[in-house]
Design a protein around this motif. Sequence first.
Motif, PDB file in Angstrom:
ATOM      1  N   TYR A  62       0.845  -1.196   0.000  1.00  0.00           N
ATOM      2  CA  TYR A  62       0.000   0.000   0.000  1.00  0.00           C
ATOM      3  C   TYR A  62       0.883   1.249   0.000  1.00  0.00           C
ATOM      4  O   TYR A  62       1.789   1.374   0.827  1.00  0.00           O
ATOM      5  CB  TYR A  62      -0.887  -0.036   1.248  1.00  0.00           C
ATOM      6  CG  TYR A  62      -1.688   1.215   1.508  1.00  0.00           C
ATOM      7  CD1 TYR A  62      -2.530   1.736   0.544  1.00  0.00           C
ATOM      8  CD2 TYR A  62      -1.594   1.869   2.737  1.00  0.00           C
ATOM      9  CE1 TYR A  62      -3.270   2.881   0.791  1.00  0.00           C
ATOM     10  CE2 TYR A  62      -2.339   3.010   2.991  1.00  0.00           C
ATOM     11  CZ  TYR A  62      -3.170   3.518   2.010  1.00  0.00           C
ATOM     12  OH  TYR A  62      -3.896   4.653   2.251  1.00  0.00           O
ATOM     13  N   PHE A  82      -2.154  -1.784  -3.634  1.00  0.00           N
ATOM     14  CA  PHE A  82      -3.085  -0.666  -3.485  1.00  0.00           C
ATOM     15  C   PHE A  82      -2.232   0.603  -3.467  1.00  0.00           C
ATOM     16  O   PHE A  82      -1.816   1.082  -2.428  1.00  0.00           O
ATOM     17  CB  PHE A  82      -3.876  -0.817  -2.187  1.00  0.00           C
ATOM     18  CG  PHE A  82      -4.949   0.228  -1.973  1.00  0.00           C
ATOM     19  CD1 PHE A  82      -5.384   1.045  -3.002  1.00  0.00           C
ATOM     20  CD2 PHE A  82      -5.523   0.390  -0.719  1.00  0.00           C
ATOM     21  CE1 PHE A  82      -6.364   2.003  -2.806  1.00  0.00           C
ATOM     22  CE2 PHE A  82      -6.509   1.348  -0.501  1.00  0.00           C
ATOM     23  CZ  PHE A  82      -6.937   2.153  -1.545  1.00  0.00           C
ATOM     24  N   LYS A  87      -0.253   9.670  -3.578  1.00  0.00           N
ATOM     25  CA  LYS A  87      -0.853   9.211  -2.325  1.00  0.00           C
ATOM     26  C   LYS A  87      -0.019   9.654  -1.119  1.00  0.00           C
ATOM     27  O   LYS A  87       1.187   9.512  -1.094  1.00  0.00           O
ATOM     28  CB  LYS A  87      -0.962   7.691  -2.329  1.00  0.00           C
ATOM     29  CG  LYS A  87      -1.587   7.098  -1.072  1.00  0.00           C
ATOM     30  CD  LYS A  87      -3.085   7.369  -1.008  1.00  0.00           C
ATOM     31  CE  LYS A  87      -3.839   6.600  -2.048  1.00  0.00           C
ATOM     32  NZ  LYS A  87      -5.310   6.802  -1.929  1.00  0.00           N
ATOM     33  N   ASN A  96     -10.640   7.470   2.972  1.00  0.00           N
ATOM     34  CA  ASN A  96     -11.066   6.251   3.663  1.00  0.00           C
ATOM     35  C   ASN A  96     -10.481   4.995   3.015  1.00  0.00           C
ATOM     36  O   ASN A  96     -11.184   4.005   2.741  1.00  0.00           O
ATOM     37  CB  ASN A  96     -12.595   6.161   3.701  1.00  0.00           C
ATOM     38  CG  ASN A  96     -13.078   5.123   4.721  1.00  0.00           C
ATOM     39  OD1 ASN A  96     -12.364   4.768   5.656  1.00  0.00           O
ATOM     40  ND2 ASN A  96     -14.299   4.640   4.531  1.00  0.00           N
ATOM     41  N   ASP A  97      -9.180   5.041   2.779  1.00  0.00           N
ATOM     42  CA  ASP A  97      -8.498   3.892   2.181  1.00  0.00           C
ATOM     43  C   ASP A  97      -8.567   2.653   3.072  1.00  0.00           C
ATOM     44  O   ASP A  97      -8.471   1.520   2.586  1.00  0.00           O
ATOM     45  CB  ASP A  97      -7.025   4.231   1.918  1.00  0.00           C
ATOM     46  CG  ASP A  97      -6.847   5.172   0.740  1.00  0.00           C
ATOM     47  OD1 ASP A  97      -7.860   5.538   0.113  1.00  0.00           O
ATOM     48  OD2 ASP A  97      -5.693   5.529   0.441  1.00  0.00           O
ATOM     49  N   ALA A  99     -11.009   1.367   4.504  1.00  0.00           N
ATOM     50  CA  ALA A  99     -12.167   0.537   4.148  1.00  0.00           C
ATOM     51  C   ALA A  99     -11.813  -0.422   3.017  1.00  0.00           C
ATOM     52  O   ALA A  99     -12.223  -1.593   3.024  1.00  0.00           O
ATOM     53  CB  ALA A  99     -13.343   1.431   3.741  1.00  0.00           C
ATOM     54  N   GLU A 100     -11.042   0.057   2.061  1.00  0.00           N
ATOM     55  CA  GLU A 100     -10.611  -0.808   0.959  1.00  0.00           C
ATOM     56  C   GLU A 100      -9.627  -1.863   1.449  1.00  0.00           C
ATOM     57  O   GLU A 100      -9.685  -3.028   1.032  1.00  0.00           O
ATOM     58  CB  GLU A 100      -9.962   0.038  -0.145  1.00  0.00           C
ATOM     59  CG  GLU A 100      -9.361  -0.765  -1.291  1.00  0.00           C
ATOM     60  CD  GLU A 100     -10.367  -1.629  -2.019  1.00  0.00           C
ATOM     61  OE1 GLU A 100      -9.962  -2.681  -2.562  1.00  0.00           O
ATOM     62  OE2 GLU A 100     -11.561  -1.271  -2.050  1.00  0.00           O
ATOM     63  N   LEU A 101      -8.752  -1.474   2.355  1.00  0.00           N
ATOM     64  CA  LEU A 101      -7.809  -2.434   2.927  1.00  0.00           C
ATOM     65  C   LEU A 101      -8.555  -3.521   3.702  1.00  0.00           C
ATOM     66  O   LEU A 101      -8.169  -4.692   3.681  1.00  0.00           O
ATOM     67  CB  LEU A 101      -6.810  -1.718   3.844  1.00  0.00           C
ATOM     68  CG  LEU A 101      -5.790  -0.806   3.160  1.00  0.00           C
ATOM     69  CD1 LEU A 101      -4.972  -0.053   4.203  1.00  0.00           C
ATOM     70  CD2 LEU A 101      -4.865  -1.621   2.260  1.00  0.00           C
ATOM     71  N   LYS A 103     -11.472  -4.694   3.042  1.00  0.00           N
ATOM     72  CA  LYS A 103     -12.056  -5.627   2.083  1.00  0.00           C
ATOM     73  C   LYS A 103     -11.044  -6.681   1.656  1.00  0.00           C
ATOM     74  O   LYS A 103     -11.373  -7.849   1.476  1.00  0.00           O
ATOM     75  CB  LYS A 103     -12.557  -4.869   0.846  1.00  0.00           C
ATOM     76  CG  LYS A 103     -13.752  -3.976   1.084  1.00  0.00           C
ATOM     77  CD  LYS A 103     -14.129  -3.264  -0.205  1.00  0.00           C
ATOM     78  CE  LYS A 103     -15.275  -2.284   0.011  1.00  0.00           C
ATOM     79  NZ  LYS A 103     -15.601  -1.548  -1.245  1.00  0.00           N
ATOM     80  N   ARG A 104      -9.806  -6.254   1.516  1.00  0.00           N
ATOM     81  CA  ARG A 104      -8.763  -7.186   1.073  1.00  0.00           C
ATOM     82  C   ARG A 104      -8.256  -8.043   2.234  1.00  0.00           C
ATOM     83  O   ARG A 104      -7.765  -9.135   2.014  1.00  0.00           O
ATOM     84  CB  ARG A 104      -7.610  -6.405   0.439  1.00  0.00           C
ATOM     85  CG  ARG A 104      -8.049  -5.511  -0.713  1.00  0.00           C
ATOM     86  CD  ARG A 104      -6.894  -4.980  -1.505  1.00  0.00           C
ATOM     87  NE  ARG A 104      -7.321  -3.993  -2.491  1.00  0.00           N
ATOM     88  CZ  ARG A 104      -6.578  -3.587  -3.502  1.00  0.00           C
ATOM     89  NH1 ARG A 104      -5.361  -4.085  -3.670  1.00  0.00           N
ATOM     90  NH2 ARG A 104      -7.023  -2.682  -4.346  1.00  0.00           N
ATOM     91  N   ASN A 105      -8.359  -7.509   3.446  1.00  0.00           N
ATOM     92  CA  ASN A 105      -8.024  -8.241   4.657  1.00  0.00           C
ATOM     93  C   ASN A 105      -6.695  -9.004   4.542  1.00  0.00           C
ATOM     94  O   ASN A 105      -6.661 -10.236   4.662  1.00  0.00           O
ATOM     95  CB  ASN A 105      -9.151  -9.215   5.008  1.00  0.00           C
ATOM     96  CG  ASN A 105      -9.007  -9.792   6.401  1.00  0.00           C
ATOM     97  OD1 ASN A 105      -8.410  -9.170   7.289  1.00  0.00           O
ATOM     98  ND2 ASN A 105      -9.544 -10.973   6.614  1.00  0.00           N
TER      99      ASN A 105
END
Length: 227
Positions: A62, A82, A87, A96-97, A99-101, A103-105
């Motif tokens: 990331y 990501f 960035k 709100n990155d 939240a995407e992280l 999802k990928r867990n």
Amino acid sequence: MKKWMTLLMTAMIAMSLAACVSQENGTASTAVDKEATPQKEATTSIAKESALKSLFNTSVFYGDSITEGFSFHDVLDKANVFGAAGKTAFFALKGNDVAELAKRNPEHLFIALGSDDILWPVDNPLQFGIEQYGKLLDKIKETLPQTKITILSVTPVTKKALIEEPRYSNIDAYNQLLKELAGKKQVKYVNVSSVAQQNLALYDEDGIHFKAEFYPLLLDYLKGELK
């Protein structure tokens, strides 16, 4: 006598043809051998990169455009990267990155931010960047408590890039702040500067980003962090 001469001529022609075939086969064999070395090296390289991709299949990298290079050069799958140009920790929070992280867990999260953070047009960009970075880490740890986090140092730039953007002279100072922040937040910190410094030919023309060949070297350097 005529019959004997005919047989002798036939035998000589046969021997001559056999020698030609043997020579041609030998030449072909040599040519194949010469081509085998680079082909073998290429096959070995592909196999190694495939193994590294598999090794990091539960990880996410990331960060900024430098991180984006992992997927841009197809070194890692997009699901494991990501990254976006420009960035910063501040933009990560605003967008709100996390939240995407979530999802990928990922099992392991490698964060590489900072090369843009030190360019903030504020009185103290380093302090501002570190404060935002700390807030981002808190949010990630709260959302993904089981994920192992590793902060990567900001990669150095070339002399050319430093002349064009003098603020890059703050990279070492920012990396020291990142190391201290990692200690406070109880996450890992890895200085990857040596990978860049030992492979100067792998910088892109801008002296900031990297060519495709750099990324497998970086992964190989980081694979020990997966233990």
